[in-house]
Motif scaffolding. Structure first.
Motif, PDB file in Angstrom:
ATOM      1  N   LEU A 115      31.910  -6.324 -53.240  1.00  0.00           N
ATOM      2  CA  LEU A 115      30.974  -7.542 -52.896  1.00  0.00           C
ATOM      3  C   LEU A 115      30.958  -7.475 -51.346  1.00  0.00           C
ATOM      4  O   LEU A 115      29.718  -7.922 -50.730  1.00  0.00           O
ATOM      5  N   ILE A 116      32.038  -7.155 -50.472  1.00  0.00           N
ATOM      6  CA  ILE A 116      31.887  -7.006 -49.019  1.00  0.00           C
ATOM      7  C   ILE A 116      30.854  -6.043 -48.426  1.00  0.00           C
ATOM      8  O   ILE A 116      29.994  -6.169 -47.727  1.00  0.00           O
ATOM      9  N   SER A 117      30.821  -4.973 -49.465  1.00  0.00           N
ATOM     10  CA  SER A 117      29.771  -3.704 -49.175  1.00  0.00           C
ATOM     11  C   SER A 117      28.288  -4.303 -49.408  1.00  0.00           C
ATOM     12  O   SER A 117      27.619  -3.931 -48.630  1.00  0.00           O
ATOM     13  N   GLU A 118      28.289  -4.956 -50.570  1.00  0.00           N
ATOM     14  CA  GLU A 118      26.838  -5.578 -50.932  1.00  0.00           C
ATOM     15  C   GLU A 118      26.430  -6.594 -50.084  1.00  0.00           C
ATOM     16  O   GLU A 118      25.259  -6.643 -49.692  1.00  0.00           O
ATOM     17  N   LEU A 119      27.281  -7.535 -49.654  1.00  0.00           N
ATOM     18  CA  LEU A 119      26.981  -8.890 -48.924  1.00  0.00           C
ATOM     19  C   LEU A 119      27.050  -8.710 -47.360  1.00  0.00           C
ATOM     20  O   LEU A 119      26.608  -9.545 -46.944  1.00  0.00           O
ATOM     21  N   ILE A 120      27.726  -7.578 -46.856  1.00  0.00           N
ATOM     22  CA  ILE A 120      28.068  -7.669 -45.454  1.00  0.00           C
ATOM     23  C   ILE A 120      27.630  -6.391 -44.984  1.00  0.00           C
ATOM     24  O   ILE A 120      26.935  -6.439 -44.082  1.00  0.00           O
ATOM     25  N   GLU A 121      28.211  -5.508 -45.457  1.00  0.00           N
ATOM     26  CA  GLU A 121      27.980  -4.066 -44.776  1.00  0.00           C
ATOM     27  C   GLU A 121      26.383  -3.456 -45.087  1.00  0.00           C
ATOM     28  O   GLU A 121      25.781  -3.037 -44.268  1.00  0.00           O
ATOM     29  N   LYS A 122      25.938  -3.701 -46.422  1.00  0.00           N
ATOM     30  CA  LYS A 122      24.540  -3.506 -46.539  1.00  0.00           C
ATOM     31  C   LYS A 122      23.593  -3.920 -45.686  1.00  0.00           C
ATOM     32  O   LYS A 122      22.831  -3.330 -44.949  1.00  0.00           O
ATOM     33  N   PRO A 123      23.528  -5.324 -45.406  1.00  0.00           N
ATOM     34  CA  PRO A 123      22.449  -6.098 -44.755  1.00  0.00           C
ATOM     35  C   PRO A 123      22.783  -5.756 -43.254  1.00  0.00           C
ATOM     36  O   PRO A 123      21.890  -5.588 -42.465  1.00  0.00           O
ATOM     37  N   LYS A 124      23.961  -5.609 -42.811  1.00  0.00           N
ATOM     38  CA  LYS A 124      24.347  -4.976 -41.425  1.00  0.00           C
ATOM     39  C   LYS A 124      23.707  -3.941 -41.177  1.00  0.00           C
ATOM     40  O   LYS A 124      23.105  -3.458 -39.941  1.00  0.00           O
ATOM     41  N   ASN A 125      23.605  -2.967 -42.056  1.00  0.00           N
ATOM     42  CA  ASN A 125      22.913  -1.567 -41.887  1.00  0.00           C
ATOM     43  C   ASN A 125      21.501  -1.518 -42.418  1.00  0.00           C
ATOM     44  O   ASN A 125      20.874  -0.469 -42.560  1.00  0.00           O
ATOM     45  N   GLY A 126      20.971  -2.495 -42.382  1.00  0.00           N
ATOM     46  CA  GLY A 126      19.489  -2.736 -43.053  1.00  0.00           C
ATOM     47  C   GLY A 126      19.181  -2.241 -44.025  1.00  0.00           C
ATOM     48  O   GLY A 126      17.844  -1.705 -44.436  1.00  0.00           O
ATOM     49  N   LEU A 127      20.222  -2.170 -45.122  1.00  0.00           N
ATOM     50  CA  LEU A 127      19.992  -2.139 -46.401  1.00  0.00           C
ATOM     51  C   LEU A 127      19.905  -3.124 -47.493  1.00  0.00           C
ATOM     52  O   LEU A 127      20.395  -4.054 -47.149  1.00  0.00           O
ATOM     53  N   PRO A 128      19.206  -3.074 -48.509  1.00  0.00           N
ATOM     54  CA  PRO A 128      18.844  -4.039 -49.500  1.00  0.00           C
ATOM     55  C   PRO A 128      20.238  -4.286 -50.378  1.00  0.00           C
ATOM     56  O   PRO A 128      20.975  -3.173 -50.718  1.00  0.00           O
ATOM     57  N   THR A 129      20.544  -5.640 -50.539  1.00  0.00           N
ATOM     58  CA  THR A 129      21.834  -6.111 -51.577  1.00  0.00           C
ATOM     59  C   THR A 129      21.235  -5.739 -52.895  1.00  0.00           C
ATOM     60  O   THR A 129      20.232  -6.152 -53.301  1.00  0.00           O
ATOM     61  N   ASN A 130      22.160  -5.148 -53.884  1.00  0.00           N
ATOM     62  CA  ASN A 130      21.875  -4.935 -55.197  1.00  0.00           C
ATOM     63  C   ASN A 130      22.463  -5.980 -55.707  1.00  0.00           C
ATOM     64  O   ASN A 130      23.612  -6.343 -56.028  1.00  0.00           O
ATOM     65  N   GLU A 131      21.629  -6.967 -56.125  1.00  0.00           N
ATOM     66  CA  GLU A 131      21.980  -8.259 -56.795  1.00  0.00           C
ATOM     67  C   GLU A 131      22.609  -8.239 -58.005  1.00  0.00           C
ATOM     68  O   GLU A 131      23.436  -8.867 -58.654  1.00  0.00           O
ATOM     69  N   ALA A 132      22.213  -7.099 -58.817  1.00  0.00           N
ATOM     70  CA  ALA A 132      22.911  -7.020 -60.121  1.00  0.00           C
ATOM     71  C   ALA A 132      24.358  -6.571 -60.085  1.00  0.00           C
ATOM     72  O   ALA A 132      25.260  -7.105 -60.774  1.00  0.00           O
ATOM     73  N   ALA A 133      24.436  -5.605 -59.014  1.00  0.00           N
ATOM     74  CA  ALA A 133      25.843  -5.422 -58.652  1.00  0.00           C
ATOM     75  C   ALA A 133      26.785  -6.525 -57.984  1.00  0.00           C
ATOM     76  O   ALA A 133      27.864  -6.596 -58.306  1.00  0.00           O
ATOM     77  N   VAL A 134      26.235  -7.381 -57.255  1.00  0.00           N
ATOM     78  CA  VAL A 134      26.597  -8.835 -57.013  1.00  0.00           C
ATOM     79  C   VAL A 134      27.255  -9.611 -57.980  1.00  0.00           C
ATOM     80  O   VAL A 134      28.494 -10.025 -58.020  1.00  0.00           O
ATOM     81  N   ALA A 135      26.289  -9.550 -59.064  1.00  0.00           N
ATOM     82  CA  ALA A 135      26.580 -10.708 -60.246  1.00  0.00           C
ATOM     83  C   ALA A 135      27.765  -9.773 -61.075  1.00  0.00           C
ATOM     84  O   ALA A 135      28.660 -10.727 -61.475  1.00  0.00           O
ATOM     85  N   GLU A 136      27.665  -8.426 -61.272  1.00  0.00           N
ATOM     86  CA  GLU A 136      28.711  -7.714 -61.839  1.00  0.00           C
ATOM     87  C   GLU A 136      30.080  -7.976 -61.368  1.00  0.00           C
ATOM     88  O   GLU A 136      31.015  -8.286 -61.921  1.00  0.00           O
TER      89      GLU A 136
END
Length: 217
Positions: A115-136
């Motif tokens: 979740l930290i990778s999807e919600l913090i690291e990816k946006p910080k690096n200009g990458l889209p968040t995988n919403e399906a992964a977040v939900a899982e």
């Protein structure tokens, strides 16, 4: 007492865990920063200390240990503070604490880290968040926190009636998760919320947070 050394990267979950343990035990340390962006962790000198190239590494004289949870456990046993040590002296209680450390490692950390990778690291690096992964991963973390809520109705801390390494090991992930929408999962559970507020307000953890915040400037 000789000054201990900790090689690490400020902001990394594992380094923060080791620092929290060192500060809880009021140890004088020399912090040696390792730059992961320039792959300093892959240089021969560092690999001689940490063969998998991971931070942190703890040195105490001739003793060298890598893996943050091993460092945390080792510090608790080598440097017990009377009345404040992060372990219980009774073997049965040590077993309970060890159980909840393993729960954090195998049940809490995997969804929290993703979740930290999807919600913090990816946006910080200009990458889209995988919403399906977040939900899982949110669903997985929800199940873990339900177990924690039930546990904390019976004991103040995960390992029993006092703060131990079973609680401390959660702090790095909590620090980052509380800055995401996942905070609601903690806030809605009365006992989990009280536990989080308690352990995150500890002076030793505040020192770690101060180091992380200063490194962002």
């Amino acid at each position: 007492m000789a000054v201990c050394k900790l090689y690490g990267s400020i902001g990394s979950l594992a380094t923060m865990r080791a620092l929290a343990s060192l500060f809880e035990h009021e140890l004088e340390i020399e912090f040696i920063p390792i730059d992961l962006k320039t792959e300093q962790n892959k240089e021969e000198g560092f690999l001689s200390l940490s063969p998998f190239g991971q931070v942190p590494v703890f040195q105490d004289g001739e003793l060298t240990i890598f893996e943050s949870r091993a460092i945390m456990r080792c510090i608790s046993h080598i440097y017990p503070n009377s009345g404040k040590e992060q372990i219980y002296m009774a073997p049965k209680m040590q077993g309970i604490v060890a159980t909840w450390i393993d729960v954090e490692d195998h049940q809490f950390d995997p969804p929290a880290s993703k979740l930290i990778s999807e919600l913090i690291e990816k946006p910080k690096n200009g990458l889209p968040t995988n919403e399906a992964a977040v939900a899982e991963e949110e669903a997985k973390l929800t199940r873990v926190l339900d177990v924690y809520e039930e546990r904390l109705t019976r004991t103040k801390y995960l390992g029993g009636d006092k703060f131990t390494s079973a609680d401390l090991t959660h702090l790095p992930n909590l620090y980052y998760l509380m800055a995401t929408p996942m905070r609601r999962l903690f806030d809605k559970r009365v006992h989990v919320s009280a536990w989080c507020n308690d352990i995150m307000s500890r002076p030793a953890w505040s020192k770690v947070v101060d180091m992380v915040e200063k490194a962002k400037v």
